[in-house]
Write an enzyme that holds these catalytic residues in place. Structure first.
Site, PDB file in Angstrom:
ATOM      1  N   LYS A 184       5.176  18.775   9.790  1.00  0.00           N
ATOM      2  CA  LYS A 184       6.196  18.310   8.845  1.00  0.00           C
ATOM      3  C   LYS A 184       6.515  19.383   7.794  1.00  0.00           C
ATOM      4  CE  LYS A 184       6.794  14.628  11.151  1.00  0.00           C
ATOM      5  NZ  LYS A 184       5.969  13.447  11.174  1.00  0.00           N
TER       6      LYS A 184
HETATM    7  C1  PLP Z   1       5.584  12.139  11.886  1.00  0.00           C
HETATM    8  C2  PLP Z   1       6.337  10.880  11.807  1.00  0.00           C
HETATM    9  C3  PLP Z   1       5.739   9.672  11.423  1.00  0.00           C
HETATM   10  C4  PLP Z   1       4.242   9.489  11.299  1.00  0.00           C
HETATM   11  O1  PLP Z   1       3.606  10.355  10.445  1.00  0.00           O
HETATM   12  P1  PLP Z   1       2.069  10.761  10.736  1.00  0.00           P
HETATM   13  O2  PLP Z   1       1.670  11.473   9.495  1.00  0.00           O
HETATM   14  O3  PLP Z   1       2.067  11.647  11.943  1.00  0.00           O
HETATM   15  O4  PLP Z   1       1.296   9.503  10.960  1.00  0.00           O
HETATM   16  C5  PLP Z   1       6.552   8.566  11.232  1.00  0.00           C
HETATM   17  N1  PLP Z   1       7.872   8.631  11.432  1.00  0.00           N
HETATM   18  C6  PLP Z   1       8.489   9.755  11.840  1.00  0.00           C
HETATM   19  C7  PLP Z   1       9.971   9.744  12.016  1.00  0.00           C
HETATM   20  C8  PLP Z   1       7.734  10.911  12.069  1.00  0.00           C
HETATM   21  O5  PLP Z   1       8.342  12.017  12.515  1.00  0.00           O
END
Ligand code: PLP
Length: 391
Positions: A184
């Protein structure tokens, strides 16, 4: 000699993150403690949010945000089908029913009119997804939902650092959920956070993040009865460790560099791919957006072939996402979503990460262009032979 593979995403972590982790090791306090609280304070400042509650991952953030609404079985949460499956699993974990809606082909963000048209008397929340970092159109959504007493829980997993009409995502919504997983905009290794302006929700979020215990161990450690704690509600074990928080704090310092480099790459891609008839650009609004991914729509049924061509050239791409209404686990919530199904066949995420070199960017561009050039050459051969046959 072959070129090294270009991954589709890659976290940018190094010396400053290692130093931060080393300091946590030396402190011998690895769980939730001073670093996690400092990270929350820094996030709240950056987001201009009244409360930020750090958690162990984005999926927990989404679950916890829905959990504080105390939903009942049969309550409905409207969510675009074109999102990561975590959004849907969070809804199911909160015992609610996901109601899938369409996205806009131009932006790949939630189609607000379509979402609002799916409201029923059981609708308790709407979960817009700020796809690839681009904010969905929040103003009409918030206005309509507030009028009808429906809560907006934003899945802002892609959109940490993005804004909407000049205001940070996380500063103006009801409950905004971020992810800091490995790929992210900034990473904690694993991590997440919920931002909210409401005191009552913030209090519930803090309690339920950690087993329903009313004060955190690092604070009670200084009191006269350090072993004392009270469990005052149901809860989960979703707190963030100081190891992860320290990584996040180091990342925050480098975030502006990350944003600038990603914006540069996005601009270069946009400019270099604009004239290709087989590619439809997606709206990016770079002045407001910290771009998470570089998604294009590949028309003419060519997406899979382009993916294969790039793969053979050592370039990884991704498809974000397989629509959730087509997943076996969510079959009972399936309904026709023709726009989403069409887009699913078209979307492709090209490599985008902050350490991408100019050479790597040009290699990707060169390979995308050569795919379409070869394609056009094949087409003109085909039409020439048809012309020859007919002639
Ligand atoms: C990455 C992601 C999540 C979940 O986040 P994590 O930290 O991996 O649990 C939820 N929604 C979207 C759209 C994502 O890309």
């Amino acid at each position: 000699m072959t070129n090294p593979r270009i991954p589709s995403f890659r976290p940018n972590v190094g010396a400053s993150e290692l130093d931060a982790v080393r300091a946590v090791f030396e402190s011998r306090w690895l769980g939730m403690g001073p670093m996690a609280h400092r990270f929350e304070t820094l996030l709240a400042q950056r987001l201009d949010a009244r409360h930020v509650i750090a958690v162990d991952r984005g999926t927990s953030a989404l679950h916890l945000a829905l959990d504080v609404l105390d939903l009942l079985p049969g309550d409905e949460v409207i969510v675009p089908s074109l999102t990561f499956a975590a959004s849907v699993q969070a809804i199911l974990a909160a015992r609610a029913t996901p109601v899938f809606c369409e996205v806009e082909p131009e932006s790949l963000t939630m189609n607000i009119d379509d979402a609002l048209s799916r409201i029923t008397p059981r609708t308790r929340a709407v979960m817009p997804v700020h796809y690839a970092g681009l904010a969905c159109d929040m103003a009409p959504l918030l206005t309509e939902c507030r009028r009808r007493n429906i809560v907006v829980v934003e899945d802002a997993a892609h959109a940490f650092g993005s804004s909407y009409r000049g205001r940070p995502i996380g500063s103006f919504g009801d409950l905004t959920c971020f992810s800091f997983d490995a790929i992210k905009n900034i990473t904690c290794g694993e991590g997440g956070a919920v931002a909210t302006g409401r005191d009552d929700w913030a209090q519930k979020l803090r309690l339920r993040r950690n087993i329903g215990i009313d004060s955190e161990r690092w604070r009670s450690a200084s009191q006269s009865r350090p072993w004392h704690y009270q469990v005052v509600s149901h809860g989960y074990r979703y707190h963030m460790s100081d190891i992860n928080a320290a990584i996040g704090i180091a990342q925050l310092e480098r975030m502006e560099q990350f944003r600038q480099r990603k914006c540069e790459v996005v601009r270069r891609y946009d400019q270099a791919l604009a004239d290709l008839p087989g590619i439809v650009p997606v709206r990016r609004d770079l002045d407001q957006t910290f771009p998470f991914a570089y998604v294009v729509r590949v028309t003419g049924g060519q997406r899979d072939a382009l993916h294969q061509h790039l793969r053979a050239a050592g370039i990884d791409t991704m498809v974000q996402f397989i629509p959730n209404h087509l997943q076996p686990a969510f079959a009972q919530f399936r309904r026709p979503l023709p726009v989403t199904e069409q887009l699913y066949g078209e979307v492709l995420s090209l490599p985008l990460f902050t350490e991408m070199t100019d050479e790597e960017v040009e290699r990707v561009i060169g390979q995308v262009r050569s795919f379409f050039a070869a394609d056009r050459a094949a087409e003109s051969v085909a039409s020439a032979s048809i012309a020859a046959e007919q002639g």
